[in-house]
Design a protein around this motif. Structure first.
Motif, mmCIF file in Angstrom:
data_model
loop_
_atom_site.group_PDB
_atom_site.id
_atom_site.type_symbol
_atom_site.label_atom_id
_atom_site.label_comp_id
_atom_site.label_asym_id
_atom_site.label_seq_id
_atom_site.Cartn_x
_atom_site.Cartn_y
_atom_site.Cartn_z
ATOM 1 N N MET A 153 79.184 100.498 -30.113
ATOM 2 C CA MET A 153 79.221 99.229 -29.416
ATOM 3 C C MET A 153 80.657 98.738 -29.409
ATOM 4 S SD MET A 153 76.906 95.850 -30.050
ATOM 5 C CE MET A 153 75.499 96.793 -29.513
ATOM 6 N N LYS A 154 81.072 98.131 -28.309
ATOM 7 C CA LYS A 154 82.441 97.662 -28.191
ATOM 8 C C LYS A 154 82.460 96.148 -27.991
ATOM 9 C CE LYS A 154 85.476 100.433 -26.369
ATOM 10 N NZ LYS A 154 86.321 101.174 -25.417
ATOM 11 N N PHE A 155 83.281 95.474 -28.806
ATOM 12 C CA PHE A 155 83.442 94.025 -28.768
ATOM 13 C C PHE A 155 84.830 93.678 -28.251
ATOM 14 C CE2 PHE A 155 80.570 95.044 -32.191
ATOM 15 C CZ PHE A 155 79.596 94.066 -32.125
ATOM 16 N N ALA A 156 84.949 92.562 -27.538
ATOM 17 C CA ALA A 156 86.248 92.014 -27.148
ATOM 18 C C ALA A 156 86.389 90.659 -27.828
ATOM 19 C CB ALA A 156 86.342 91.843 -25.640
ATOM 20 N N ILE A 157 87.594 90.400 -28.355
ATOM 21 C CA ILE A 157 87.866 89.140 -29.049
ATOM 22 C C ILE A 157 89.211 88.604 -28.568
ATOM 23 C CG2 ILE A 157 88.167 87.999 -31.272
ATOM 24 C CD1 ILE A 157 86.721 90.430 -32.549
ATOM 25 N N PRO A 158 89.227 87.461 -27.856
ATOM 26 C CA PRO A 158 90.504 86.837 -27.509
ATOM 27 C C PRO A 158 91.120 86.257 -28.779
ATOM 28 C CG PRO A 158 88.675 85.834 -26.290
ATOM 29 C CD PRO A 158 88.097 86.754 -27.294
ATOM 30 N N VAL A 159 92.411 86.543 -29.023
ATOM 31 C CA VAL A 159 93.037 86.116 -30.268
ATOM 32 C C VAL A 159 94.338 85.350 -30.033
ATOM 33 C CG1 VAL A 159 92.047 87.986 -31.627
ATOM 34 C CG2 VAL A 159 94.266 88.301 -30.561
ATOM 35 N N CYS A 160 94.654 84.532 -31.019
ATOM 36 C CA CYS A 160 95.925 83.809 -31.066
ATOM 37 C C CYS A 160 96.438 83.977 -32.491
ATOM 38 C CB CYS A 160 95.710 82.337 -30.717
ATOM 39 S SG CYS A 160 97.228 81.389 -30.718
ATOM 40 N N VAL A 166 90.338 78.835 -26.790
ATOM 41 C CA VAL A 166 89.856 78.829 -25.400
ATOM 42 C C VAL A 166 90.074 80.214 -24.788
ATOM 43 C CG1 VAL A 166 90.034 77.752 -23.135
ATOM 44 C CG2 VAL A 166 90.434 76.380 -25.183
ATOM 45 N N CYS A 167 89.004 80.870 -24.466
ATOM 46 C CA CYS A 167 89.042 82.232 -23.941
ATOM 47 C C CYS A 167 89.821 82.324 -22.628
ATOM 48 C CB CYS A 167 87.601 82.708 -23.735
ATOM 49 S SG CYS A 167 87.467 84.353 -23.048
ATOM 50 N N ASP A 168 89.633 81.368 -21.746
ATOM 51 C CA ASP A 168 90.201 81.419 -20.399
ATOM 52 C C ASP A 168 91.718 81.577 -20.379
ATOM 53 O OD1 ASP A 168 87.618 80.063 -20.443
ATOM 54 O OD2 ASP A 168 87.924 79.754 -18.306
ATOM 55 N N PHE A 169 92.405 81.030 -21.359
ATOM 56 C CA PHE A 169 93.863 81.000 -21.333
ATOM 57 C C PHE A 169 94.514 81.934 -22.347
ATOM 58 C CE2 PHE A 169 92.281 76.780 -20.060
ATOM 59 C CZ PHE A 169 92.611 76.866 -18.713
ATOM 60 N N CYS A 170 93.733 82.770 -22.976
ATOM 61 C CA CYS A 170 94.252 83.659 -24.010
ATOM 62 C C CYS A 170 94.826 84.933 -23.383
ATOM 63 C CB CYS A 170 93.128 84.014 -24.981
ATOM 64 S SG CYS A 170 93.728 85.009 -26.330
ATOM 65 N N LEU A 202 83.155 88.056 -28.004
ATOM 66 C CA LEU A 202 83.098 87.021 -29.036
ATOM 67 C C LEU A 202 84.234 86.055 -28.742
ATOM 68 C CD1 LEU A 202 82.779 89.383 -32.126
ATOM 69 C CD2 LEU A 202 80.928 88.226 -30.926
ATOM 70 N N CYS A 203 83.940 84.758 -28.602
ATOM 71 C CA CYS A 203 85.005 83.842 -28.200
ATOM 72 C C CYS A 203 84.759 82.422 -28.692
ATOM 73 C CB CYS A 203 85.166 83.843 -26.684
ATOM 74 S SG CYS A 203 83.727 83.279 -25.757
ATOM 75 N N GLY A 204 85.783 81.592 -28.508
ATOM 76 C CA GLY A 204 85.672 80.161 -28.761
ATOM 77 C C GLY A 204 85.087 79.525 -27.513
ATOM 78 N N ALA A 205 85.749 78.516 -27.009
ATOM 79 C CA ALA A 205 85.297 77.874 -25.773
ATOM 80 C C ALA A 205 85.559 78.803 -24.584
ATOM 81 C CB ALA A 205 86.034 76.553 -25.576
ATOM 82 N N ILE A 206 84.727 78.674 -23.549
ATOM 83 C CA ILE A 206 84.882 79.460 -22.328
ATOM 84 C C ILE A 206 84.376 78.610 -21.170
ATOM 85 C CG2 ILE A 206 82.652 80.601 -22.691
ATOM 86 C CD1 ILE A 206 83.862 83.113 -21.355
ATOM 87 N N SER A 207 85.070 78.659 -20.040
ATOM 88 C CA SER A 207 84.631 77.874 -18.879
ATOM 89 C C SER A 207 83.325 78.450 -18.339
ATOM 90 C CB SER A 207 85.701 77.888 -17.784
ATOM 91 O OG SER A 207 85.798 79.188 -17.213
ATOM 92 N N LYS A 208 82.531 77.603 -17.713
ATOM 93 C CA LYS A 208 81.251 78.039 -17.144
ATOM 94 C C LYS A 208 81.458 79.096 -16.079
ATOM 95 C CE LYS A 208 77.545 76.656 -18.824
ATOM 96 N NZ LYS A 208 76.852 77.503 -19.747
ATOM 97 N N ALA A 209 82.506 78.934 -15.258
ATOM 98 C CA ALA A 209 82.759 79.900 -14.183
ATOM 99 C C ALA A 209 83.034 81.299 -14.750
ATOM 100 C CB ALA A 209 83.922 79.433 -13.323
ATOM 101 N N GLU A 253 77.404 90.606 -22.726
ATOM 102 C CA GLU A 253 76.871 89.502 -23.526
ATOM 103 C C GLU A 253 78.033 88.668 -24.058
ATOM 104 O OE1 GLU A 253 74.327 88.792 -27.641
ATOM 105 O OE2 GLU A 253 74.441 90.796 -26.783
ATOM 106 N N ILE A 254 77.840 87.354 -24.132
ATOM 107 C CA ILE A 254 78.873 86.461 -24.657
ATOM 108 C C ILE A 254 78.308 85.685 -25.842
ATOM 109 C CG2 ILE A 254 80.370 84.480 -24.166
ATOM 110 C CD1 ILE A 254 80.319 85.341 -21.232
ATOM 111 N N ILE A 255 79.069 85.667 -26.919
ATOM 112 C CA ILE A 255 78.736 84.832 -28.065
ATOM 113 C C ILE A 255 79.870 83.817 -28.179
ATOM 114 C CG2 ILE A 255 78.277 84.756 -30.546
ATOM 115 C CD1 ILE A 255 77.294 87.677 -30.290
ATOM 116 N N PRO A 256 79.663 82.603 -27.617
ATOM 117 C CA PRO A 256 80.736 81.607 -27.559
ATOM 118 C C PRO A 256 80.742 80.653 -28.756
ATOM 119 C CG PRO A 256 78.904 80.870 -26.232
ATOM 120 C CD PRO A 256 78.511 82.200 -26.834
ATOM 121 N N TYR A 257 81.750 79.789 -28.757
ATOM 122 C CA TYR A 257 81.896 78.687 -29.714
ATOM 123 C C TYR A 257 82.128 79.138 -31.145
ATOM 124 C CZ TYR A 257 79.834 76.750 -25.542
ATOM 125 O OH TYR A 257 79.560 76.461 -24.241
ATOM 126 N N LEU A 258 82.781 80.298 -31.287
ATOM 127 C CA LEU A 258 83.149 80.801 -32.609
ATOM 128 C C LEU A 258 84.560 80.345 -32.943
ATOM 129 C CD1 LEU A 258 81.866 84.458 -32.205
ATOM 130 C CD2 LEU A 258 80.675 82.549 -33.293
#
Length: 89
Positions: free
Chosen positions: A1-8, A15-19, A61-68, A79-84
Motif C-alpha cells: 500500500m502506498k501513502f502520500a503525506i504533504p510535509v513541512c 494545509v494540503c493545497d499549498f504544500c 494522509l493530510c491536515g486541512a484540504i479544500s473541498k475542491a 482515499e483521504i484521511i484529513p485533519y491530521l
C-alpha cells in the motif's frame, strides 16, 4: 500500500493545497518500506493529482484540504484521511 503525506519540515503540513513537499511511503508485507520525497513546487492541482495516480498512491494522509481538491482526489479513487497533525514519523 502506498501513502502520500504533504510535509513541512518534520511535520505533516497544516494545509494540503499549498504544500510543495510530499513524502510517499510504500509499506511492504514483509516489513520494510520505501520512502520517496517529492518536490511539487512547479506542479498545479491537476498535475499533483495525476502524479498521485502515476505513483499508485492509495491513501492521502493530510491536515486541512479544500473541498475542491478533496472531491477531485476522491473521484480518482484515492482515499483521504484529513485533519491530521503532528510529526511525520
Amino acid at each position: 500500500m502506498k501513502f502520500a503525506i504533504p510535509v513541512c519540515g518534520e511535520s505533516l503540513s497544516t494545509v494540503c493545497d499549498f504544500c510543495d513537499t510530499w513524502i510517499l511511503i510504500e509499506t511492504m508485507p514483509q516489513g520494510p518500506h520505501t520512502r520517496e520525497v517529492l518536490d511539487l513546487r512547479r506542479l498545479g492541482f491537476i498535475e499533483r493529482i495525476e502524479m498521485l495516480k502515476r505513483k499508485n498512491v492509495s491513501i492521502l494522509l493530510c491536515g486541512a484540504i479544500s473541498k475542491a481538491l478533496e472531491n477531485r482526489i476522491r473521484a480518482d479513487g484515492i482515499e483521504i484521511i484529513p485533519y491530521l497533525r503532528g510529526k511525520t514519523e
